[in-house]
Design a protein around this motif. Structure first.
Motif, PDB file in Angstrom:
ATOM      1  N   CYS A 187      20.829 -61.523   6.634  1.00  0.00           N
ATOM      2  CA  CYS A 187      21.725 -61.729   7.772  1.00  0.00           C
ATOM      3  C   CYS A 187      21.022 -63.325   8.175  1.00  0.00           C
ATOM      4  N   LYS A 188      21.494 -63.747   8.510  1.00  0.00           N
ATOM      5  CA  LYS A 188      21.305 -64.780   9.327  1.00  0.00           C
ATOM      6  C   LYS A 188      21.829 -64.665  10.466  1.00  0.00           C
ATOM      7  N   TYR A 189      22.387 -63.998  11.302  1.00  0.00           N
ATOM      8  CA  TYR A 189      22.697 -63.289  12.774  1.00  0.00           C
ATOM      9  C   TYR A 189      23.584 -62.361  12.550  1.00  0.00           C
ATOM     10  N   GLY A 190      23.551 -61.251  13.399  1.00  0.00           N
ATOM     11  CA  GLY A 190      24.624 -60.217  13.731  1.00  0.00           C
ATOM     12  C   GLY A 190      23.039 -58.854  13.548  1.00  0.00           C
ATOM     13  N   MET A 191      23.729 -57.326  13.725  1.00  0.00           N
ATOM     14  CA  MET A 191      22.695 -56.690  13.643  1.00  0.00           C
ATOM     15  C   MET A 191      22.743 -55.440  12.582  1.00  0.00           C
ATOM     16  N   PRO A 192      22.471 -55.699  11.544  1.00  0.00           N
ATOM     17  CA  PRO A 192      22.599 -55.046  10.419  1.00  0.00           C
ATOM     18  C   PRO A 192      22.470 -53.313  10.177  1.00  0.00           C
ATOM     19  N   SER A 193      21.137 -53.186  11.624  1.00  0.00           N
ATOM     20  CA  SER A 193      21.040 -52.060  11.379  1.00  0.00           C
ATOM     21  C   SER A 193      20.765 -51.938  12.634  1.00  0.00           C
ATOM     22  N   ARG A 194      21.025 -50.129  12.619  1.00  0.00           N
ATOM     23  CA  ARG A 194      21.637 -49.470  14.074  1.00  0.00           C
ATOM     24  C   ARG A 194      21.244 -48.308  13.927  1.00  0.00           C
ATOM     25  N   THR A 195      20.972 -47.855  15.291  1.00  0.00           N
ATOM     26  CA  THR A 195      20.661 -46.250  15.271  1.00  0.00           C
ATOM     27  C   THR A 195      21.487 -45.522  16.687  1.00  0.00           C
ATOM     28  N   ALA A 196      21.893 -44.598  16.541  1.00  0.00           N
ATOM     29  CA  ALA A 196      22.750 -43.561  17.076  1.00  0.00           C
ATOM     30  C   ALA A 196      22.953 -42.751  17.150  1.00  0.00           C
ATOM     31  N   ALA A 197      22.542 -42.681  18.966  1.00  0.00           N
ATOM     32  CA  ALA A 197      22.180 -41.277  19.664  1.00  0.00           C
ATOM     33  C   ALA A 197      22.576 -40.324  19.507  1.00  0.00           C
ATOM     34  N   GLN A 198      22.782 -38.631  19.467  1.00  0.00           N
ATOM     35  CA  GLN A 198      23.311 -38.043  19.204  1.00  0.00           C
ATOM     36  C   GLN A 198      24.657 -37.868  19.739  1.00  0.00           C
ATOM     37  N   ASP A 199      24.154 -37.921  20.929  1.00  0.00           N
ATOM     38  CA  ASP A 199      26.089 -37.745  21.259  1.00  0.00           C
ATOM     39  C   ASP A 199      26.892 -39.200  21.028  1.00  0.00           C
ATOM     40  N   ALA A 200      26.639 -40.589  20.347  1.00  0.00           N
ATOM     41  CA  ALA A 200      27.340 -41.064  20.014  1.00  0.00           C
ATOM     42  C   ALA A 200      28.799 -41.128  18.868  1.00  0.00           C
ATOM     43  N   SER A 201      30.180 -41.501  18.939  1.00  0.00           N
ATOM     44  CA  SER A 201      30.813 -41.331  18.299  1.00  0.00           C
ATOM     45  C   SER A 201      30.822 -42.119  17.700  1.00  0.00           C
ATOM     46  N   VAL A 209      28.832 -45.805  15.206  1.00  0.00           N
ATOM     47  CA  VAL A 209      28.194 -47.543  15.232  1.00  0.00           C
ATOM     48  C   VAL A 209      28.199 -48.522  14.579  1.00  0.00           C
ATOM     49  N   LYS A 210      28.224 -49.717  15.363  1.00  0.00           N
ATOM     50  CA  LYS A 210      29.430 -50.153  14.651  1.00  0.00           C
ATOM     51  C   LYS A 210      28.136 -51.843  14.093  1.00  0.00           C
ATOM     52  N   LEU A 211      27.609 -52.138  13.187  1.00  0.00           N
ATOM     53  CA  LEU A 211      27.158 -53.247  12.423  1.00  0.00           C
ATOM     54  C   LEU A 211      28.042 -54.225  12.512  1.00  0.00           C
ATOM     55  N   THR A 212      27.061 -55.759  12.304  1.00  0.00           N
ATOM     56  CA  THR A 212      27.686 -56.592  11.837  1.00  0.00           C
ATOM     57  C   THR A 212      27.003 -57.569  11.119  1.00  0.00           C
ATOM     58  N   CYS A 213      26.908 -58.389  10.197  1.00  0.00           N
ATOM     59  CA  CYS A 213      25.544 -59.442   9.519  1.00  0.00           C
ATOM     60  C   CYS A 213      27.030 -60.704   9.111  1.00  0.00           C
ATOM     61  N   THR A 214      26.004 -61.645   9.660  1.00  0.00           N
ATOM     62  CA  THR A 214      26.871 -63.086   8.825  1.00  0.00           C
ATOM     63  C   THR A 214      25.491 -63.320   8.283  1.00  0.00           C
ATOM     64  N   LEU A 215      26.448 -64.060   6.583  1.00  0.00           N
ATOM     65  CA  LEU A 215      25.595 -64.460   5.638  1.00  0.00           C
ATOM     66  C   LEU A 215      24.994 -65.842   6.476  1.00  0.00           C
ATOM     67  N   ARG A 216      24.095 -66.203   5.558  1.00  0.00           N
ATOM     68  CA  ARG A 216      24.286 -68.618   4.918  1.00  0.00           C
ATOM     69  C   ARG A 216      25.971 -68.700   4.231  1.00  0.00           C
ATOM     70  N   THR A 217      25.939 -69.756   4.523  1.00  0.00           N
ATOM     71  CA  THR A 217      26.721 -70.510   4.609  1.00  0.00           C
ATOM     72  C   THR A 217      26.800 -70.374   2.492  1.00  0.00           C
ATOM     73  N   VAL A 218      27.946 -70.032   2.106  1.00  0.00           N
ATOM     74  CA  VAL A 218      27.901 -70.391   0.518  1.00  0.00           C
ATOM     75  C   VAL A 218      27.710 -71.742  -0.370  1.00  0.00           C
ATOM     76  N   ARG A 219      26.717 -72.200  -0.751  1.00  0.00           N
ATOM     77  CA  ARG A 219      26.159 -73.485  -1.255  1.00  0.00           C
ATOM     78  C   ARG A 219      27.285 -73.330  -2.463  1.00  0.00           C
ATOM     79  N   SER A 220      27.999 -74.715  -3.287  1.00  0.00           N
ATOM     80  CA  SER A 220      28.208 -74.963  -4.201  1.00  0.00           C
ATOM     81  C   SER A 220      27.484 -75.020  -5.459  1.00  0.00           C
TER      82      SER A 220
END
Length: 255
Positions: free
Chosen positions: A110-124, A126-137
């Motif tokens: 992932c070039k940007y984002g948060m692909p790994s995240r810890t959710a606390a025990q009381d969390a309802s 968890v959100k994850l994001t991953c922005t990849l590099r631009t696809v080349r031809s």
């Protein structure tokens, strides 16, 4: 000079309009509902379309797989949200992870984002994001550059109390792309998109809307044409500015 300036401005404006009109129209469309299940391996990954959210029911400890097509010039953005079990039934925090792989099943960072995240025990959730590099031809065989074809999404829990394994969760994922265009274009062209098992059930991704471009078309062609037109107009204007004016009408004639 005024005519030349106006024509150059119109050329550049037309090029900019052509390169931005299509993404703007796509953004206005309301995303339709997608699949409601996920695969459990690369071979059984559920195919989704870009811009169409997908959901799935699963259990903590499962590997959930989806796949989607990405073409040259696109920068895929993957978003995932996991709705967790009730806090009273959990025994501690849980770390969830989102991974992406290309058509050769090579892990794509992932070039940007948060692909790994810890959710606390009381969390309802968890959100994850991953922005990849631009696809080349096209890319050298030794490189790990992202190429047109199938991309796989894998969502799973990476760390949690052993007592929480098997609890039900709901996952929602969506893959979209930002068009990067000619700024990331290269001169090579991939012979065929990397789509493993094309034509077999459960292992191929649908082609993007309009088919695979394989990198032959980018907005670089539009800007090249606009630049050529501006250069031609500049040549005409320069010629008119410097050419001889001929005999002045008030000059006396020779005897």
């Amino acid at each position: 000079m005024r005519v030349f300036t106006r024509m150059a401005a119109l050329s550049l404006a037309a090029a900019a309009l052509l390169t931005t009109a299509a993404p703007a129209l796509a953004d206005d469309a309301e995303p339709a509902a997608g699949p409601t299940e996920a695969g459990t391996s690369f071979r059984t990954a559920t195919t989704v379309e870009q811009g169409r959210p997908a959901t799935a029911q699963g259990s903590t400890g499962d590997y959930l797989y989806w796949s989607f097509p990405a073409d040259a010039g696109q920068r895929p953005v993957i978003e995932a949200e996991v709705t967790l079990p009730e806090a009273a039934s959990r025994h501690g925090a849980a770390t969830w992870r989102l991974d992406a792989y290309d058509g050769l099943r090579r892990h794509q960072p992932c070039k940007y984002g948060m692909p790994s995240r810890t959710a606390a025990q009381d969390a309802s959730s968890v959100k994850l994001t991953c922005t990849l590099r631009t696809v080349r031809s096209w890319a050298d065989t030794w490189s790990n550059e992202p190429l047109p074809g199938t991309y796989y999404i894998r969502l799973t829990v990476a760390r949690l109390p052993e007592e929480d394994l098997g609890q039900p969760v709901t996952a929602r994922i969506e893959a979209t792309s930002a068009e990067r265009g000619g700024a990331y274009a290269v001169d090579g062209v991939l012979g065929a998109p990397l789509v493993p098992g094309a034509g077999t059930e459960g292992d191929d991704a649908a082609a993007p809307e309009g088919g695979w471009s394989s990198g032959w078309w980018t907005d670089r062609w539009i800007w090249t044409a606009a630049g050529g037109l501006v250069a031609a107009l500049a040549g005409v204007w320069g010629h008119r500015l410097t050419r001889a004016r001929g005999r002045p009408p008030q000059a006396p004639t020779r005897a």
